[in-house]
Design a protein around this motif. Sequence first.
Motif, short mmCIF file in Angstrom:
data_model
loop_
_atom_site.label_atom_id
_atom_site.label_comp_id
_atom_site.label_asym_id
_atom_site.label_seq_id
_atom_site.Cartn_x
_atom_site.Cartn_y
_atom_site.Cartn_z
N GLU A 188 7.33 13.96 19.28
CA GLU A 188 7.46 12.64 18.67
C GLU A 188 8.38 12.68 17.45
O GLU A 188 9.04 11.69 17.13
CB GLU A 188 6.08 12.10 18.26
N LEU A 189 8.44 13.80 16.76
CA LEU A 189 9.38 13.92 15.64
C LEU A 189 10.82 13.79 16.12
O LEU A 189 11.64 13.13 15.47
CB LEU A 189 9.18 15.26 14.93
N TYR A 190 11.12 14.40 17.27
CA TYR A 190 12.46 14.24 17.85
C TYR A 190 12.73 12.78 18.22
O TYR A 190 13.81 12.26 17.95
CB TYR A 190 12.60 15.12 19.11
N LEU A 191 11.75 12.14 18.85
CA LEU A 191 11.94 10.76 19.26
C LEU A 191 12.07 9.83 18.05
O LEU A 191 12.85 8.87 18.08
CB LEU A 191 10.76 10.31 20.13
N ALA A 192 11.33 10.12 16.98
CA ALA A 192 11.44 9.31 15.76
C ALA A 192 12.85 9.42 15.18
O ALA A 192 13.44 8.42 14.76
CB ALA A 192 10.40 9.77 14.74
N ALA A 193 13.39 10.64 15.16
CA ALA A 193 14.75 10.84 14.64
C ALA A 193 15.77 10.10 15.49
O ALA A 193 16.68 9.44 14.96
CB ALA A 193 15.07 12.33 14.59
N ALA A 194 15.63 10.19 16.82
CA ALA A 194 16.56 9.50 17.71
C ALA A 194 16.47 7.98 17.55
O ALA A 194 17.48 7.28 17.55
CB ALA A 194 16.28 9.89 19.17
N THR A 195 15.24 7.47 17.40
CA THR A 195 15.06 6.02 17.22
C THR A 195 15.63 5.57 15.89
O THR A 195 16.20 4.48 15.78
CB THR A 195 13.57 5.64 17.30
N ILE A 338 16.21 14.59 35.27
CA ILE A 338 16.98 13.80 34.30
C ILE A 338 17.34 12.43 34.88
O ILE A 338 17.09 11.38 34.25
CB ILE A 338 18.25 14.57 33.89
N LEU A 339 17.91 12.41 36.06
CA LEU A 339 18.33 11.14 36.67
C LEU A 339 17.14 10.25 36.99
O LEU A 339 17.15 9.04 36.73
CB LEU A 339 19.13 11.42 37.95
N PHE A 340 16.09 10.83 37.51
CA PHE A 340 14.90 10.07 37.92
C PHE A 340 14.29 9.34 36.73
O PHE A 340 14.06 8.13 36.78
CB PHE A 340 13.89 11.05 38.55
N PHE A 341 14.05 10.06 35.66
CA PHE A 341 13.32 9.47 34.54
C PHE A 341 14.20 8.61 33.63
O PHE A 341 13.71 7.66 33.01
CB PHE A 341 12.57 10.54 33.76
N ILE A 342 15.50 8.92 33.56
CA ILE A 342 16.38 8.05 32.78
C ILE A 342 16.54 6.70 33.48
O ILE A 342 16.46 5.63 32.85
CB ILE A 342 17.75 8.71 32.54
N LEU A 343 16.77 6.73 34.79
CA LEU A 343 16.97 5.49 35.53
C LEU A 343 15.71 4.64 35.58
O LEU A 343 15.77 3.40 35.57
CB LEU A 343 17.45 5.81 36.96
N ALA A 381 8.91 12.93 29.49
CA ALA A 381 9.49 11.81 30.25
C ALA A 381 8.79 10.50 29.92
O ALA A 381 9.44 9.47 29.69
CB ALA A 381 9.40 12.11 31.74
N PHE A 382 7.47 10.51 29.87
CA PHE A 382 6.73 9.27 29.67
C PHE A 382 6.76 8.83 28.20
O PHE A 382 6.79 7.62 27.93
CB PHE A 382 5.30 9.41 30.19
N LEU A 383 6.76 9.77 27.26
CA LEU A 383 6.88 9.38 25.86
C LEU A 383 8.28 8.85 25.56
O LEU A 383 8.46 7.99 24.70
CB LEU A 383 6.56 10.54 24.93
N SER A 384 9.28 9.35 26.28
CA SER A 384 10.64 8.82 26.12
C SER A 384 10.71 7.38 26.61
O SER A 384 11.32 6.52 25.97
CB SER A 384 11.64 9.70 26.89
N ALA A 385 10.08 7.11 27.75
CA ALA A 385 10.04 5.73 28.26
C ALA A 385 9.24 4.82 27.34
O ALA A 385 9.52 3.62 27.22
CB ALA A 385 9.44 5.72 29.67
N GLU A 386 8.26 5.39 26.64
CA GLU A 386 7.43 4.60 25.72
C GLU A 386 8.26 3.97 24.60
O GLU A 386 7.90 2.93 24.05
CB GLU A 386 6.33 5.51 25.13
N ALA A 426 16.91 8.15 27.02
CA ALA A 426 17.75 9.12 27.71
C ALA A 426 17.85 10.42 26.91
O ALA A 426 17.77 11.53 27.47
CB ALA A 426 19.14 8.54 27.94
N VAL A 427 17.98 10.28 25.60
CA VAL A 427 18.02 11.47 24.74
C VAL A 427 16.71 12.25 24.86
O VAL A 427 16.70 13.48 24.95
CB VAL A 427 18.27 11.07 23.27
N GLY A 428 15.58 11.53 24.88
CA GLY A 428 14.29 12.18 25.00
C GLY A 428 14.14 12.93 26.32
O GLY A 428 13.61 14.05 26.35
#
Length: 437
Positions: A188-195, A338-343, A381-386, A426-428
Motif C-alpha cells: 500500500e505504501l507503493y500504491l500511495a506513492a503512485a497515487t 500483467i495484461l489480464f489484470f491491467i485490462l 492485482a486486486f489492491l491495484s484495481a482498488e 497499471a503501475v501496481g
Amino acid sequence: MVQGILILLTFVVIAALMMAKKMPTLLALPLMAVIIGIIARVPLIATNDNGVATGLLNGIFEAGTVRMSSAIIAVIFGAWLGQLMNRTGVTETIIKKSAELGGGRPLVVTLIMAVATALLFTTLSGLGSIIMVGSIVLPILISVGIPAASAACIFLMSFTTGLALNVANWQIFSKLFSLDIAVIQRFELYLAAATAVATIIFIVVEFARNGIRFGFSAPAAPAANTSSETRALKGVTGALAMLTPIIPIVLVALVKLPVTVAFTIGIAWCLIFTARGFGRAMNTLTKTCYDGITDAGPAIILMVGIGILYLSVTHAQVKAVLDPILLAVVPSSRWAYILFFILLAPLALYRGPMNMFGLGSGIAALITGLGTMNPLAVMAAFLSAERIQAGADPTNTQNVWTANFCEVDVNTCTKKILPYLWGVSAVGVLLGSVLYF
C-alpha cells in the motif's frame, strides 16, 4: 460443468443488479453466497470430523458473519478517532492552517489542500468525514479559480491517496487475503506513492488546461457538523493535536502495534491535547464513540456480507465445482498476469468483479484457492484495481456527495480521473508482477 455455469451466471446476474442499482450490495453479497452454496449442493447443517461447522447455514452464513470481526472492530475504532478529530477541531484546524501556508498562490494552495486531505483520510473514514473535510476544502479550491469539476476531482484523488495509508483498511485487506498486515502495508505504501504522483500530475494538467495562474485563497468556510466542542487549536498543544492522524500509522508501521491498540492510543492522544476539563472530555469521548459506530455502520454491514461470501466461495464443494473453469481462465505467466489484470482493472467500478468491497472479495479468494498463483500476486492485482474503485466509482457515497456539492455530474468526475487511476493500477500490477510473480 452445469453447476459451474450456473454459479457464473449467478455472479453475472447479481453483478448486473448491483450495477443497475436494483439491489444494494449489502443484500447482494449474502444472497449470492447462499445461492452459490445451494447450487454446489452444500448441506444446510453439517460438521466435519473435527467438529468444525461446514454447512450452508452454520459453516457459511453463521460463521461468515464474524469472519471479518477483527476488521470490523478496527473500522469502529478508526471511525471513533475520526469523529473525535472532527468534534475537537483537529480536522478543521489542519485544513485552515494548510490554507494559510499557501497564501494567495493557487497552485501552492491546491497542493497543500491535497496533502492535508490525504493526511486526514489516513485516519478519517465515512461520509460524515467526507462532508466535514469537503465542505472546507472544496470552497477553498474553487475560490482560487479552480473549476468546480476539477476541484471535485482533486479532492477525490487526494482522498484516494490517503486511503491507501488508512490503517483500518490495512486490517480489512489483511483479513480478506489472509496475509500479515505488514505485507499489506508495504504494498500500500507503493500504491500511495503512485497515487500521490498521479494526483500531482492531474493538478498540473488541470491548471495548464484551465489557464489558472493567479488568484487568492478565501478564508476557510465553517465546517459542517461542528459543535460547541470545537475551538481553535493553538500553541504546542494544538501542534501536538494536529499530529493525531499520523499517530496510528506510526504505531502500526514502525512500532508494529496491533491496529486497535494503535487507534486507542490515537484517541487518547487527541483527547489529551484538546480536552477542556475532565467532564467535557468524557462527554466528548462518549458522544464520538456513538457517532463513530453510526458512521461505521454501512461498512460493518458490508463486511458481514463479504465474510459470508468469502466462506461460500472457499467452501470445498464450491471450489471443486469452480476450479476447472478458473484454471482455464486465470493467467499462469507473468505477461498474461500483467495484461489480464491491467485490462480488467476498471471492472472494479460499479461493484464489479474486481471490486474488493463487492464481488472482488470472492473472486480473489477463488483465484488464491486455485494454488496456481502466488497469493501476494493476487493481493497486488486486486489492491491495484482498488485504486480505481476508491476514487472513480460513481456508486461511492463520497463521489456522489462531492459531485452534488460542486454541482457537477458524478460521471463527469469518473471520466476525468479514470485515466489517472487506471495508470496507478497499471503501475501496481507491474510492480506486483516484479515482486511476487
